[in-house]
Design a protein around this motif. Structure first.
Motif, PDB file in Angstrom:
ATOM      1  N   MET A 128       0.833  -1.204   0.000  1.00  0.00           N
ATOM      2  CA  MET A 128       0.000   0.000   0.000  1.00  0.00           C
ATOM      3  C   MET A 128       0.867   1.254   0.000  1.00  0.00           C
ATOM      4  O   MET A 128       0.554   2.246  -0.675  1.00  0.00           O
ATOM      5  N   TRP A 129       1.955   1.213   0.762  1.00  0.00           N
ATOM      6  CA  TRP A 129       2.858   2.363   0.794  1.00  0.00           C
ATOM      7  C   TRP A 129       3.678   2.467  -0.489  1.00  0.00           C
ATOM      8  O   TRP A 129       3.868   3.551  -1.030  1.00  0.00           O
ATOM      9  N   LEU A 130       4.149   1.321  -0.974  1.00  0.00           N
ATOM     10  CA  LEU A 130       5.041   1.326  -2.128  1.00  0.00           C
ATOM     11  C   LEU A 130       4.310   1.659  -3.423  1.00  0.00           C
ATOM     12  O   LEU A 130       4.785   2.442  -4.243  1.00  0.00           O
ATOM     13  N   TYR A 131       3.123   1.051  -3.627  1.00  0.00           N
ATOM     14  CA  TYR A 131       2.411   1.194  -4.888  1.00  0.00           C
ATOM     15  C   TYR A 131       1.193   2.124  -4.812  1.00  0.00           C
ATOM     16  O   TYR A 131       0.804   2.724  -5.806  1.00  0.00           O
ATOM     17  N   GLY A 132       0.570   2.191  -3.628  1.00  0.00           N
ATOM     18  CA  GLY A 132      -0.711   2.882  -3.526  1.00  0.00           C
ATOM     19  C   GLY A 132      -0.632   4.381  -3.335  1.00  0.00           C
ATOM     20  O   GLY A 132      -1.521   5.118  -3.770  1.00  0.00           O
TER      21      GLY A 132
END
Length: 365
Positions: free
Chosen positions: A299-303
């Motif tokens: 979620m942090w990396l892609y979202g």
């Protein structure tokens, strides 16, 4: 019971290890890649040869591991399930036989099966040798593939397709609407656990990292489909299906993954019942409690992207993070795998599946 989880790089390892531990079971793990964020919850971990690339060595490693551990249950979590089943010497696998696995894994044979059972499927056929993609409302995809990779959706002009005689291309009618999914656990042809969900958070390759339970009425319709599939094959194993929910409210089965998927996270709210779904005990069906789950680091990396901050923050707050408490380990795993992928000239998703993916009918070899 002594339980062996394989393919433990999968995030579902954490929820399954906790579920089995809640019932007092001893949980061990094995894989051809080691991920610290998932293996730290296991009693032991064994590294084995990559099954897709060195099957004979894998089969020897697997037999030695089974001889040493003497597990009561072996639960493959990734596409290594095909190779564990092919190598099995009467091992206690929580999986159907190889023929049924391939029937479900094949994006063509699965559609044929579902159609024979009276379940709605899009028009689908194998392309003939030398046939390429044509413009129109079609989806082109290899018969054996994953995460929506290599899809050609509604091409506007003719397009050449890479050839692999063991993995032919399919042409399938494009169905407008939204993607919905379900994950099911069956024993002896009866459902023991079920969760249906959608996701608006995906990687560019199509893999979901957020799992939002469907409204009950729609989930019940998907559960009826899952029950019919499980009964028809007298299935013991996990299976997950992707569907399209069209503007008229109709549901269309698209493809099946006869293995664990991240939809299983939606069943982790009752660890004891999740364990029982595999090992036996009670006839009730475990279902989602309605709370979303997510792969927090993803979620942090892609979202987190410009223009999506508000929905990202809202969805992150209302979801259970599968990697809560081990975020640093998960990030380090991702960094390490990303570096190894780059050195191998692959993207991360390809690297994480290359050593175990099944791109052909293993019953023919």
């Amino acid at each position: 019971m002594k339980i062996l989880l394989t393919g433990t790089r999968a995030p579902v390892t954490r929820d399954l290890a906790a579920a089995f531990a809640a019932r007092g079971h001893e949980v061990h793990g094995a894989d051809s890649l080691a991920a610290a964020s998932t293996t730290r919850t296991l009693n032991s971990f064994t590294l084995h040869a990559p099954p897709a690339q060195r099957f004979d060595a894998f089969a020897r490693d697997a037999q030695a591991l089974v001889d040493r551990l003497q597990p009561d249950l072996i639960l493959p979590l990734c596409e290594d399930i095909f190779y564990w089943t092919k190598a099995s010497q009467g091992w206690p696998l929580f999986a159907p036989d190889l023929k049924a696995l391939i029937q479900l894994h094949s994006k063509f044979e699965f559609v044929v099966l579902a159609d024979c059972l009276g379940l709605p499927v899009p028009q689908t056929r194998r392309l003939s040798p030398g046939e390429d993609a044509e413009p129109g409302d079609w989806v082109y995809k290899p018969e054996y593939s994953r995460f929506g990779r290599r899809l050609v959706i509604q091409p506007r002009q003719a397009q050449a397709l890479a050839r692999d005689p063991k993995n032919p291309w399919l042409r399938q009618a494009w169905i407008p609407g939204e993607d919905v999914c379900f994950h099911a656990i069956a024993r002896d042809g009866a459902l023991r656990a079920f969760a249906a969900y959608r996701s608006s958070w995906r990687t560019r390759g199509g893999a979901s990292y957020y799992f939002d339970p469907l409204e009950p009425e729609l989930a019940q319709r998907l559960e009826a489909m899952a029950a019919r599939l499980a009964a028809a094959l007298n299935l013991t194993g996990q299976f997950a299906c992707d569907l399209r929910h069209d503007p008229d409210g109709r549901l269309w089965l698209i493809e099946c993954n006869p293995r664990a998927t991240s939809g299983l996270h939606l069943l982790a709210h009752d660890p004891g019942a999740l364990s029982d779904a595999f090992t036996g005990g009670g006839d009730s069906i475990l279902r989602s409690d309605g709370r979303a789950t997510c792969i927090g680091p993803a979620m942090w990396l892609y979202g987190l992207r410009p223009g999506r901050y508000r929905p990202w923050r809202t969805d992150l707050r209302r979801a259970r993070n599968v990697f809560a408490g081990v975020t640093c380990a998960a990030v380090l795993d991702t960094m390490g795998f990303s570096l190894r992928a780059a050195l191998a000239g692959r993207n991360l998703q390809d690297f994480l599946t290359a050593d175990m993916e099944c791109n052909r009918d293993l019953t023919c070899t």
